[in-house]
Design an enzyme around this catalytic site. Structure first.
Site, PDB file in Angstrom:
ATOM      1  N   GLU A  51       0.809  -1.225   0.000  1.00 17.23           N
ATOM      2  CA  GLU A  51       0.000   0.000   0.000  1.00 17.23           C
ATOM      3  C   GLU A  51       0.842   1.274   0.000  1.00 17.23           C
ATOM      4  OE1 GLU A  51      -0.594  -2.599   1.960  1.00 17.23           O
ATOM      5  OE2 GLU A  51      -2.723  -3.122   1.866  1.00 17.23           O
ATOM      6  N   PHE A 113     -11.625  -7.009  14.290  1.00 14.09           N
ATOM      7  CA  PHE A 113     -10.591  -7.471  13.373  1.00 14.09           C
ATOM      8  C   PHE A 113     -10.261  -6.376  12.358  1.00 14.09           C
ATOM      9  CE2 PHE A 113      -9.425  -9.725   9.380  1.00 14.09           C
ATOM     10  CZ  PHE A 113      -8.171 -10.141   9.805  1.00 14.09           C
ATOM     11  N   GLN A 114      -8.989  -6.079  12.246  1.00 15.49           N
ATOM     12  CA  GLN A 114      -8.473  -5.053  11.326  1.00 15.49           C
ATOM     13  C   GLN A 114      -9.055  -3.668  11.595  1.00 15.49           C
ATOM     14  OE1 GLN A 114      -8.565  -6.731   7.280  1.00 15.49           O
ATOM     15  NE2 GLN A 114      -6.546  -7.563   7.745  1.00 15.49           N
ATOM     16  N   LYS A 163     -17.498  -0.088   6.828  1.00 14.70           N
ATOM     17  CA  LYS A 163     -18.018  -1.038   5.855  1.00 14.70           C
ATOM     18  C   LYS A 163     -19.536  -0.923   5.670  1.00 14.70           C
ATOM     19  CE  LYS A 163     -17.507  -5.709   4.180  1.00 14.70           C
ATOM     20  NZ  LYS A 163     -16.959  -7.057   4.401  1.00 14.70           N
ATOM     21  N   MET A 480      24.688   8.216   1.837  1.00 15.28           N
ATOM     22  CA  MET A 480      24.540   9.488   2.534  1.00 15.28           C
ATOM     23  C   MET A 480      24.843   9.324   4.024  1.00 15.28           C
ATOM     24  SD  MET A 480      24.160  12.576   2.120  1.00 15.28           S
ATOM     25  CE  MET A 480      23.232  13.292   0.764  1.00 15.28           C
TER      26      MET A 480
HETATM   27  C1  LIG Z   1      12.748   5.267   5.065  1.00 15.10           C
HETATM   28  C2  LIG Z   1      14.057   5.894   5.374  1.00 15.10           C
HETATM   29  N1  LIG Z   1      14.902   5.312   6.268  1.00 15.10           N
HETATM   30  C3  LIG Z   1      16.097   5.881   6.550  1.00 15.10           C
HETATM   31  C4  LIG Z   1      16.492   7.042   5.950  1.00 15.10           C
HETATM   32  C5  LIG Z   1      17.832   7.675   6.284  1.00 15.10           C
HETATM   33  N2  LIG Z   1      18.699   7.686   5.083  1.00 15.10           N
HETATM   34  C6  LIG Z   1      18.847   8.794   4.341  1.00 15.10           C
HETATM   35  S1  LIG Z   1      19.839   8.542   3.026  1.00 15.10           S
HETATM   36  C7  LIG Z   1      20.100   6.948   3.442  1.00 15.10           C
HETATM   37  C8  LIG Z   1      20.964   6.072   2.600  1.00 15.10           C
HETATM   38  C9  LIG Z   1      20.354   5.734   1.306  1.00 15.10           C
HETATM   39  O1  LIG Z   1      21.124   4.750   0.662  1.00 15.10           O
HETATM   40  P1  LIG Z   1      21.009   4.506  -0.890  1.00 15.10           P
HETATM   41  O2  LIG Z   1      19.599   4.377  -1.273  1.00 15.10           O
HETATM   42  O3  LIG Z   1      21.895   3.376  -1.269  1.00 15.10           O
HETATM   43  O4  LIG Z   1      21.526   5.868  -1.488  1.00 15.10           O
HETATM   44  P2  LIG Z   1      23.004   6.504  -1.521  1.00 15.10           P
HETATM   45  O5  LIG Z   1      23.057   7.529  -0.451  1.00 15.10           O
HETATM   46  O6  LIG Z   1      23.975   5.408  -1.316  1.00 15.10           O
HETATM   47  O7  LIG Z   1      23.087   7.114  -2.874  1.00 15.10           O
HETATM   48  C10 LIG Z   1      19.426   6.634   4.620  1.00 15.10           C
HETATM   49  C11 LIG Z   1      19.471   5.318   5.301  1.00 15.10           C
HETATM   50  C12 LIG Z   1      15.574   7.627   5.043  1.00 15.10           C
HETATM   51  N3  LIG Z   1      15.838   8.789   4.443  1.00 15.10           N
HETATM   52  N4  LIG Z   1      14.397   7.026   4.769  1.00 15.10           N
END
Ligand SMILES: Cc1ncc(C[n+]2csc(CCOP(=O)(O)OP(=O)(O)O)c2C)c(N)n1
Ligand SMILES: [Mg+2]
Lengths: 572, 163
Positions: A51, A113-114, A163, A480
């Protein structure tokens, strides 16, 4: 008189609202609605695999088209799975309506439920939510939901539908309201004339002006007016991450985007300006850096549809509440009438200064003989797609590189989760765009971390034939996070290494798509071209990029806008 | 600074929780909150007392105004206004205390609304400072229970908050 069940009324209202696609996933509490959907063919339903993805699809569609997206899910887990998507849309002011099934009203409060209190759970992340209390009110509720979602400062609206509001054999008269009127909701339709006049006087008197244009320009469909005003005045323009494309990136008056990973010239020009014309932007912390050090010499004119965005973090000298397109139009009128012109001498030396900043940095990056640089991948894609693709992204370094090196000349083409920063956004958003713009090139720039947060949607892509291009900038790391650990935690890479990566090529193939791996520099351009030539195939490009690359410029934490790292070793 | 914000709200289920949610979500504080339907039964009148810098108060009023069910609002502290709070206090009252408490209640223009051989229950209305002062005057040691309604307020003179 036409008698319809609540479920049929709901679908009829969607038809009358002009909704073509809804994205969703069925379940117990929504089954009457799904049955009504089955018995008609105007509203088409896209079955996602999770979803959250349905919401991001609706979101991607909304960002590309400027029209509200629609989601349909069941109660409980179906509804709670939408929350991240709703919060993503909320932070970026994206219009959408999320229809959630609910247990029968007679069961509410009994831990049925749900059963989940979706009105309560969603409250902090919606523009509004509405619970249906009688089947007869469904057309009115639907009309109101779309009206609220798409007017004023847009945002997501949740409609909770017990519902027993959709029972098949209970029929009521169907009337789709022509108009919506809400005594307590009247978004501004024009700005205050006196304030606008004052603002124009300030523009004319400025010596070092800058236009700071945000996502409101894109959402408010005002990029034409903004571009015209900037050209008339000859002022430099910087966009926010959300405002990219609101002013053409290849225009010589464009300084690129600003803030944490903005261009050197944008951040410098902001800091040294004497007048900031903020248009549909909200001075958030990823732009301002430390607010007490923000642009010390600047006076601020701030145009926004949302009064609460004005003087929230940075005080405005001239606040103007109104739709950006209407206000800019009025400004253009005043500028045309006025005998005054901006101080040409002052502007000339301001541009000279800006050009020096541009020359000093100009988004340079170090190239390598051995590694593919993520920046060059984005530049290549920009060339291959003639700068005209819809580009969605996930969150991380790849997102920043995409925003920095793809030059967007049109609004609604750069689609990313700027406010919430939701990993997993990119692929479903791209799908939402591709479905409605089948003839346009749609690229999802992602990372091997983010793509795995909604990778199951490759299956939805096969079902509905959505030939998007997925560009995975594979640095084998949560890049990052790793960059922050390099800069602030002496390179202790706590949990930022992604081990056990799947073979993305095989994975794509398993879903019936094409996978291409690129790990040598010389293969980059030809293989990209090969991929983009496959118009009717989803191609997953798994590109091994330099795992040590950082995103620069990067503002120094708690500094002013002008305090930046320009590379691993240069700090200004 | 302490402020009294008075709100006309659609009298609908869920509207109140949106107001309360807004305060906690955005880290604004609520000192008192009262709410009841008005003479027009489609509307509720809600009064909230809060405190914060001018900037915070400005945000509070703007964010409240953004709630779809908020019809109108006014910061009563911006002009002259009347504020009232109702208090019911249960006091230990035996022996010589009884006369002393009675005198204090009279001075504060309160009423003793319930009596037993050892207890007075006192009703007192006024602004919040006056209610605080009464508790001080009778001495907190004898106070068994305090119920305060929270502040209600209305502007002085011609000004009205209505549709
Ligand atoms: C749902 C979620 N969880 C954690 C983060 C924190 N976060 C920001 S950038 C990142 C790394 C992303 O890794 P990747 O998709 O491989 O991109 P890269 O930075 O390596 O280009 C994380 C864990 C986030 N922004 N969103
Ligand atoms: Mg990565």
């Amino acid at each position: 008189m036409e008698l319809l069940s609540g479920a049929d009324m709901l679908i009829r209202s969607l038809q009358d609202e002009g909704i073509e696609y809804i994205y969703g996933y069925p379940g117990g509490a929504a089954l009457h609605i799904y049955d009504a959907l089955f018995r008609q063919d105007k509203v088409k339903h896209i079955l996602v695999r999770h979803e959250q993805a349905a919401v991001h699809m609706a979101d991607g569609y909304a960002r590309a088209s400027g029209k509200p997206g629609t989601v349909l899910v069941t109660s409980g887990p179906g509804a709670t799975n939408t929350i991240t998507g709703i919060a993503t849309a909320f932070m970026d002011s994206i219009p959408m309506v999320v229809l959630c099934g609910q247990v029968a009203s007679t069961l509410i409060g009994e831990d049925a439920f749900q059963e989940t209190d979706m009105i309560g759970v969603s409250r902090p992340v919606v523009k509004h939510n509405i619970s249906v209390r009688h089947p007869e009110e469904i057309p009115e509720v639907i009309r109101r939901a779309y009206y609220i979602a798409s007017t004023g400062r847009p945002g997501p609206v949740v409609v909770d539908i017990p519902k027993d509001m959709t029972t098949p054999n209970e029929r009521y008269e169907y009337v789709f309201p022509k108009k919506v009127k809400l005594r307590s909701y009247n978004p501004a339709i024009r700005g205050h004339a006196g304030q606008i006049k004052k603002a124009v006087d300030m523009l004319m008197a400025a010596k070092r002006p800058i236009i700071y244009a945000g996502g409101g320009v894109v959402l408010g469909k005002a990029s034409k007016e903004l571009t015209e005003l900037a050209h008339k005045l000859g002022f430099p323009v910087t966009n926010t991450l959300m405002g990219i494309g609101g002013f053409p990136a290849t225009d010589k008056q464009s300084l690129g985007w600003l803030g944490m990973h903005g261009t050197y010239e944008s951040n410098m020009a902001m800091h040294h300006s004497d007048l900031i014309l903020a248009v549909g932007a909200r001075f958030d912390d990823r732009v301002t850096n430390a607010t007490e050090k923000f642009c010390p010499g600047a006076r601020i004119v701030h145009i926004d549809i949302d009064p609460a965005s004005i003087s929230k973090t940075i005080d405005a000298d001239v606040p103007i509440v109104g739709p950006v397109d209407a206000v800019l139009k009025e400004m253009l009128g005043l500028v045309a009438e006025s005998k005054e012109r901006p101080d040409a001498e002052a502007l000339k030396s301001w541009w000279k200064q800006i050009d020096e900043w541009r020359a000093f940095h100009g988004m340079r990056y170090e190239t390598s003989d051995t590694h593919i640089k993520p920046q060059e991948v984005i530049e290549a894609i920009w060339r291959i797609t003639n700068g005209d693709a819809y580009v969605t992204s996930d969150v991380g370094q790849h997102q920043m590189f995409a925003a920095q090196y793809y030059k967007f000349d049109k609004p609604n083409r750069w689609i990313n989760s700027g406010g919430l920063g939701t990993m997993g956004f990119g692929l479903p958003a791209a799908m939402g765009v591709k479905l409605s713009y089948p003839d346009s090139e749609v690229v999802c720039v992602t990372g091997e971390g983010s793509i795995q947060m909604n990778i199951q949607e490759l299956s939805t892509c096969s079902q509905y034939n959505l030939p998007v291009k997925i560009v995975n900038l594979n640095n084998q790391a949560l890049g990052m996070v790793k960059q922050w650990q390099d800069m602030n935690y002496e390179s202790r890479h706590s949990q930022s290494y992604m081990g056990s990566l799947p073979d993305f090529v095989k994975l794509a193939e398993a879903y019936g798509h094409v996978g291409i791996r690129i790990d040598r520099k010389e293969e980059l351009e030809p293989k990209l071209r090969e991929a983009f030539a496959m118009k009717d195939k989803l191609v997953f490009l798994d590109i091994y990029v330099d795992p040590f690359e950082h995103v620069y410029p990067m503002q120094v934490a708690r500094g002013s806008m002008k305090d930046m790292w320009l590379s691993k070793t240069e700090r200004v | 600074m302490r402020r009294i914000i008075s709100v006309l709200l659609e009298n609908e289920p869920g509207a109140l929780s949106r107001v309360v949610g807004l305060f906690s979500q955005r880290n604004y504080n609520i000192e008192t909150l009262t709410v009841a339907p008005t003479e027009d039964e489609t509307l509720s009148r809600l009064t909230v007392t809060t405190s914060g810098s001018d900037k915070v108060i400005e945000q509070i009023t703007k964010q409240l105004n953004k709630l779809i069910e908020v019809v109108k609002l006014v910061d009563l502290t911006e002009g002259s206004h009347i504020e009232r709070e109702l208090m019911l206090v249960k006091l230990k009252a035996t022996g010589s205390q009884r006369a002393e408490i009675k005198r204090t209640v009279d001075i504060f223009r309160g009423q003793i609304v319930d009596v037993t051989s050892t207890i007075y229950t006192v009703q007192l209305a006024g602004n919040s400072d006056k209610l605080d002062a009464f508790i001080q005057a009778v001495g907190p040691a004898g106070v068994l229970e305090v119920v305060r309604s929270g502040v209600s307020g209305i502007a002085r003179g011609e000004k009205v908050l209505s549709l």
